[in-house]
Design a protein around this motif. Structure first.
Motif, PDB file in Angstrom:
ATOM      1  N   MET A   5       0.835  -1.177   0.000  1.00  0.00           N
ATOM      2  CA  MET A   5       0.000   0.000   0.000  1.00  0.00           C
ATOM      3  C   MET A   5       0.878   1.239   0.000  1.00  0.00           C
ATOM      4  N   ILE A   6       0.341   2.291  -0.544  1.00  0.00           N
ATOM      5  CA  ILE A   6       1.058   3.557  -0.660  1.00  0.00           C
ATOM      6  C   ILE A   6       0.215   4.643   0.000  1.00  0.00           C
ATOM      7  N   LEU A   7       0.865   5.478   0.783  1.00  0.00           N
ATOM      8  CA  LEU A   7       0.222   6.634   1.379  1.00  0.00           C
ATOM      9  C   LEU A   7       0.378   7.795   0.405  1.00  0.00           C
ATOM     10  N   ALA A   8      -0.712   8.507   0.092  1.00  0.00           N
ATOM     11  CA  ALA A   8      -0.638   9.577  -0.904  1.00  0.00           C
ATOM     12  C   ALA A   8      -1.628  10.690  -0.569  1.00  0.00           C
ATOM     13  N   ARG A   9      -1.389  11.865  -1.156  1.00  0.00           N
ATOM     14  CA  ARG A   9      -2.302  13.008  -1.029  1.00  0.00           C
ATOM     15  C   ARG A   9      -2.961  13.240  -2.383  1.00  0.00           C
ATOM     16  N   VAL A  10      -4.277  13.452  -2.388  1.00  0.00           N
ATOM     17  CA  VAL A  10      -4.998  13.725  -3.620  1.00  0.00           C
ATOM     18  C   VAL A  10      -4.741  15.173  -4.036  1.00  0.00           C
ATOM     19  N   LEU A  11      -4.231  15.342  -5.261  1.00  0.00           N
ATOM     20  CA  LEU A  11      -3.930  16.668  -5.782  1.00  0.00           C
ATOM     21  C   LEU A  11      -5.095  17.249  -6.571  1.00  0.00           C
ATOM     22  N   GLY A  12      -5.870  16.405  -7.215  1.00  0.00           N
ATOM     23  CA  GLY A  12      -7.001  16.907  -8.001  1.00  0.00           C
ATOM     24  C   GLY A  12      -7.628  15.829  -8.860  1.00  0.00           C
ATOM     25  N   ASN A  13      -8.624  16.247  -9.641  1.00  0.00           N
ATOM     26  CA  ASN A  13      -9.364  15.356 -10.538  1.00  0.00           C
ATOM     27  C   ASN A  13      -8.766  15.383 -11.934  1.00  0.00           C
ATOM     28  N   ILE A  14      -8.894  14.293 -12.626  1.00  0.00           N
ATOM     29  CA  ILE A  14      -8.543  14.210 -14.041  1.00  0.00           C
ATOM     30  C   ILE A  14      -9.856  14.039 -14.790  1.00  0.00           C
ATOM     31  N   VAL A  15     -10.082  14.875 -15.781  1.00  0.00           N
ATOM     32  CA  VAL A  15     -11.302  14.783 -16.580  1.00  0.00           C
ATOM     33  C   VAL A  15     -10.967  14.125 -17.906  1.00  0.00           C
ATOM     34  N   ALA A  16     -11.653  13.037 -18.197  1.00  0.00           N
ATOM     35  CA  ALA A  16     -11.463  12.324 -19.454  1.00  0.00           C
ATOM     36  C   ALA A  16     -12.802  12.263 -20.183  1.00  0.00           C
ATOM     37  N   THR A  17     -12.907  12.928 -21.312  1.00  0.00           N
ATOM     38  CA  THR A  17     -14.174  12.941 -22.043  1.00  0.00           C
ATOM     39  C   THR A  17     -14.454  11.606 -22.718  1.00  0.00           C
ATOM     40  N   GLN A  18     -13.398  10.847 -22.998  1.00  0.00           N
ATOM     41  CA  GLN A  18     -13.564   9.514 -23.551  1.00  0.00           C
ATOM     42  C   GLN A  18     -12.709   8.550 -22.752  1.00  0.00           C
ATOM     43  N   LYS A  19     -13.323   7.458 -22.313  1.00  0.00           N
ATOM     44  CA  LYS A  19     -12.572   6.429 -21.607  1.00  0.00           C
ATOM     45  C   LYS A  19     -13.274   5.094 -21.786  1.00  0.00           C
ATOM     46  N   ASN A  20     -12.578   4.034 -21.477  1.00  0.00           N
ATOM     47  CA  ASN A  20     -13.123   2.694 -21.580  1.00  0.00           C
ATOM     48  C   ASN A  20     -14.419   2.592 -20.785  1.00  0.00           C
ATOM     49  N   ARG A  21     -15.413   1.899 -21.307  1.00  0.00           N
ATOM     50  CA  ARG A  21     -16.715   1.776 -20.638  1.00  0.00           C
ATOM     51  C   ARG A  21     -16.619   1.192 -19.237  1.00  0.00           C
ATOM     52  N   ARG A  22     -15.618   0.365 -18.992  1.00  0.00           N
ATOM     53  CA  ARG A  22     -15.451  -0.211 -17.646  1.00  0.00           C
ATOM     54  C   ARG A  22     -15.251   0.869 -16.592  1.00  0.00           C
ATOM     55  N   TYR A  23     -14.773   2.030 -17.008  1.00  0.00           N
ATOM     56  CA  TYR A  23     -14.447   3.105 -16.064  1.00  0.00           C
ATOM     57  C   TYR A  23     -15.499   4.206 -16.036  1.00  0.00           C
ATOM     58  N   ASP A  24     -16.635   4.006 -16.674  1.00  0.00           N
ATOM     59  CA  ASP A  24     -17.664   5.046 -16.754  1.00  0.00           C
ATOM     60  C   ASP A  24     -18.113   5.552 -15.390  1.00  0.00           C
ATOM     61  N   GLU A  25     -18.211   4.692 -14.420  1.00  0.00           N
ATOM     62  CA  GLU A  25     -18.711   5.086 -13.100  1.00  0.00           C
ATOM     63  C   GLU A  25     -17.599   5.425 -12.104  1.00  0.00           C
ATOM     64  N   THR A  26     -16.368   5.539 -12.565  1.00  0.00           N
ATOM     65  CA  THR A  26     -15.257   5.820 -11.659  1.00  0.00           C
ATOM     66  C   THR A  26     -14.615   7.161 -11.979  1.00  0.00           C
ATOM     67  N   ARG A  27     -14.021   7.752 -10.961  1.00  0.00           N
ATOM     68  CA  ARG A  27     -13.290   9.007 -11.126  1.00  0.00           C
ATOM     69  C   ARG A  27     -11.804   8.703 -11.167  1.00  0.00           C
ATOM     70  N   ILE A  28     -11.086   9.507 -11.938  1.00  0.00           N
ATOM     71  CA  ILE A  28      -9.639   9.390 -12.012  1.00  0.00           C
ATOM     72  C   ILE A  28      -9.058  10.564 -11.229  1.00  0.00           C
ATOM     73  N   LEU A  29      -8.171  10.270 -10.285  1.00  0.00           N
ATOM     74  CA  LEU A  29      -7.577  11.310  -9.460  1.00  0.00           C
ATOM     75  C   LEU A  29      -6.067  11.356  -9.649  1.00  0.00           C
ATOM     76  N   LEU A  30      -5.502  12.541  -9.499  1.00  0.00           N
ATOM     77  CA  LEU A  30      -4.061  12.728  -9.493  1.00  0.00           C
ATOM     78  C   LEU A  30      -3.614  12.699  -8.043  1.00  0.00           C
ATOM     79  N   VAL A  31      -2.675  11.813  -7.719  1.00  0.00           N
ATOM     80  CA  VAL A  31      -2.210  11.673  -6.337  1.00  0.00           C
ATOM     81  C   VAL A  31      -0.694  11.799  -6.265  1.00  0.00           C
ATOM     82  N   GLN A  32      -0.221  12.286  -5.120  1.00  0.00           N
ATOM     83  CA  GLN A  32       1.210  12.412  -4.856  1.00  0.00           C
ATOM     84  C   GLN A  32       1.565  11.534  -3.674  1.00  0.00           C
ATOM     85  N   PRO A  33       2.378  10.495  -3.883  1.00  0.00           N
ATOM     86  CA  PRO A  33       2.817   9.697  -2.728  1.00  0.00           C
ATOM     87  C   PRO A  33       3.517  10.592  -1.699  1.00  0.00           C
ATOM     88  N   VAL A  34       3.317  10.281  -0.428  1.00  0.00           N
ATOM     89  CA  VAL A  34       3.910  11.067   0.653  1.00  0.00           C
ATOM     90  C   VAL A  34       4.584  10.152   1.669  1.00  0.00           C
TER      91      VAL A  34
END
Length: 94
Positions: A1-30
């Motif tokens: 496991m990795i400890l990290a801080r969430v830096l923000g959201n990533i917006v993807a207008t097109q992505k694989n259907r498997r990920y339709d209900e998930t959010r993509i976040l930018l994280v920085q390990p700490v």
């Protein structure tokens, strides 16, 4: 496991259907202090409704990340956020 801080959201207008209900976040390990950055920032799928500024637990294992983020194994995922950290109790070694 990795400890990290969430830096923000990533917006993807097109992505694989498997990920339709998930959010993509930018994280920085700490470091265990929760503040000191460690390594480079990463993208991770959010499975726990984390938000910007949160300290989170993240996994980097394809099978586990896929199952945690989408509910089914086999998706092409390297990283997933699996927990939001409430507190860190850590004492530096002397």
């Amino acid at each position: 496991m990795i400890l990290a801080r969430v830096l923000g959201n990533i917006v993807a207008t097109q992505k694989n259907r498997r990920y339709d209900e998930t959010r993509i976040l930018l994280v920085q390990p700490v470091e265990p202090d929760g503040e000191t950055p460690r390594g480079t920032s990463l993208l991770a799928l959010d499975s726990v409704d984390a938000g910007e500024g949160d300290i989170v637990l993240m996994i980097q294992d394809g099978w586990s990340a896929s199952t945690a983020a989408t509910g089914t194994p086999g998706a092409a995922i390297d990283s997933a956020i699996i927990g939001v950290v409430d507190t860190i109790e850590w004492e530096k070694a002397k």
